[in-house]
Design an enzyme around this catalytic site. Structure first.
Site, PDB file in Angstrom:
ATOM      1  N   HIS A  95      50.119 -80.305  26.352  1.00 53.04           N
ATOM      2  CA  HIS A  95      50.172 -79.353  25.245  1.00 53.04           C
ATOM      3  C   HIS A  95      51.596 -79.261  24.692  1.00 53.04           C
ATOM      4  O   HIS A  95      52.546 -79.641  25.342  1.00 53.04           O
ATOM      5  CB  HIS A  95      49.714 -77.965  25.709  1.00 53.04           C
ATOM      6  CG  HIS A  95      50.629 -77.339  26.705  1.00 53.04           C
ATOM      7  ND1 HIS A  95      50.591 -77.664  28.049  1.00 53.04           N
ATOM      8  CD2 HIS A  95      51.639 -76.444  26.556  1.00 53.04           C
ATOM      9  CE1 HIS A  95      51.529 -76.976  28.679  1.00 53.04           C
ATOM     10  NE2 HIS A  95      52.186 -76.229  27.801  1.00 53.04           N
ATOM     11  N   HIS A 105      57.415 -80.678  22.308  1.00 49.76           N
ATOM     12  CA  HIS A 105      57.282 -81.772  23.273  1.00 49.76           C
ATOM     13  C   HIS A 105      56.059 -81.539  24.151  1.00 49.76           C
ATOM     14  O   HIS A 105      55.477 -80.454  24.157  1.00 49.76           O
ATOM     15  CB  HIS A 105      58.537 -81.851  24.150  1.00 49.76           C
ATOM     16  CG  HIS A 105      58.668 -80.674  25.067  1.00 49.76           C
ATOM     17  ND1 HIS A 105      59.256 -79.487  24.676  1.00 49.76           N
ATOM     18  CD2 HIS A 105      58.260 -80.477  26.342  1.00 49.76           C
ATOM     19  CE1 HIS A 105      59.210 -78.618  25.665  1.00 49.76           C
ATOM     20  NE2 HIS A 105      58.608 -79.186  26.697  1.00 49.76           N
TER      21      HIS A 105
END
Length: 188
Positions: free
Chosen positions: A130, A42
């Site tokens: 990220h 995620h």
């Protein structure tokens, strides 16, 4: 330790499987202590931690629903390079980036502001989107970035929703979606 929550963009299963395959090919020899389960990939928009009360979480959910659902557009993200956080020779985090996206930055700002207004104490550091892949380098030799890994070969993906996730440290995968906030125009 109580239950922690966060708001995030989930990575679709198709892309997660490709990322996992690349990790097995190129990165499996890298001695990180913990690798993230592919269903847990995620991009965190706001880490909430343990809310002061259930009412805080409920009010935040209601406010996010008003801001996001039917108002903010879905969009696509492209993957970028492999990078690390921490010391160059023994990083804390190995991560996969995404290409800069104005829409993602605007969405994150909306989510972050809503969380602050609802009394959540959030990390003030600049947003660096990220996907965490692994944690805690455990090698005897210094870390070297993997050669031959081409994240740009992973297909882009549509962001159809923002998810409120609950952390379950004793389960794998450990992140459970509590509520999704759909974006406008997302493919069904």
């Amino acid at each position: 330790m109580g239950t922690h929550y966060f708001l995030a963009v989930r990575i679709p299963r198709q892309q997660s499987a490709i990322i996992q395959s690349l990790i097995k090919q190129e990165c499996s020899r890298m001695p990180f202590k913990r690798w993230v389960h592919p269903f847990d990939y995620h991009i965190t928009l706001a880490f909430l931690g343990e809310p002061p009360s259930g009412e805080h979480l409920l009010q935040l959910s209601d406010d996010l629903s008003e801001i996001i659902e039917g108002r903010l557009p879905s969009f696509h993200l492209d993957f970028a390079g492999i990078q690390t956080f921490g010391a160059a020779d023994s990083p804390r985090i190995l991560w996969l980036g995404v290409r800069p996206s104005k829409t993602l930055m605007e969405l994150r700002e909306e989510v972050y502001s809503c969380c602050i207004k609802n009394g959540f104490q959030l990390d003030p550091r600049p947003f660096k989107p990220h996907i965490t892949l692994a944690r805690k380098w455990d090698g005897k030799d210094p870390y070297l970035n993997p050669d031959g890994w081409n994240p740009e070969s992973i297909p882009s993906f549509e962001v159809p929703a923002i998810d409120l996730l609950q952390t379950n440290v004793n389960e794998e995968p450990k992140y459970k979606t509590i509520r999704s906030f759909p974006l406008t125009g997302a493919d069904s």
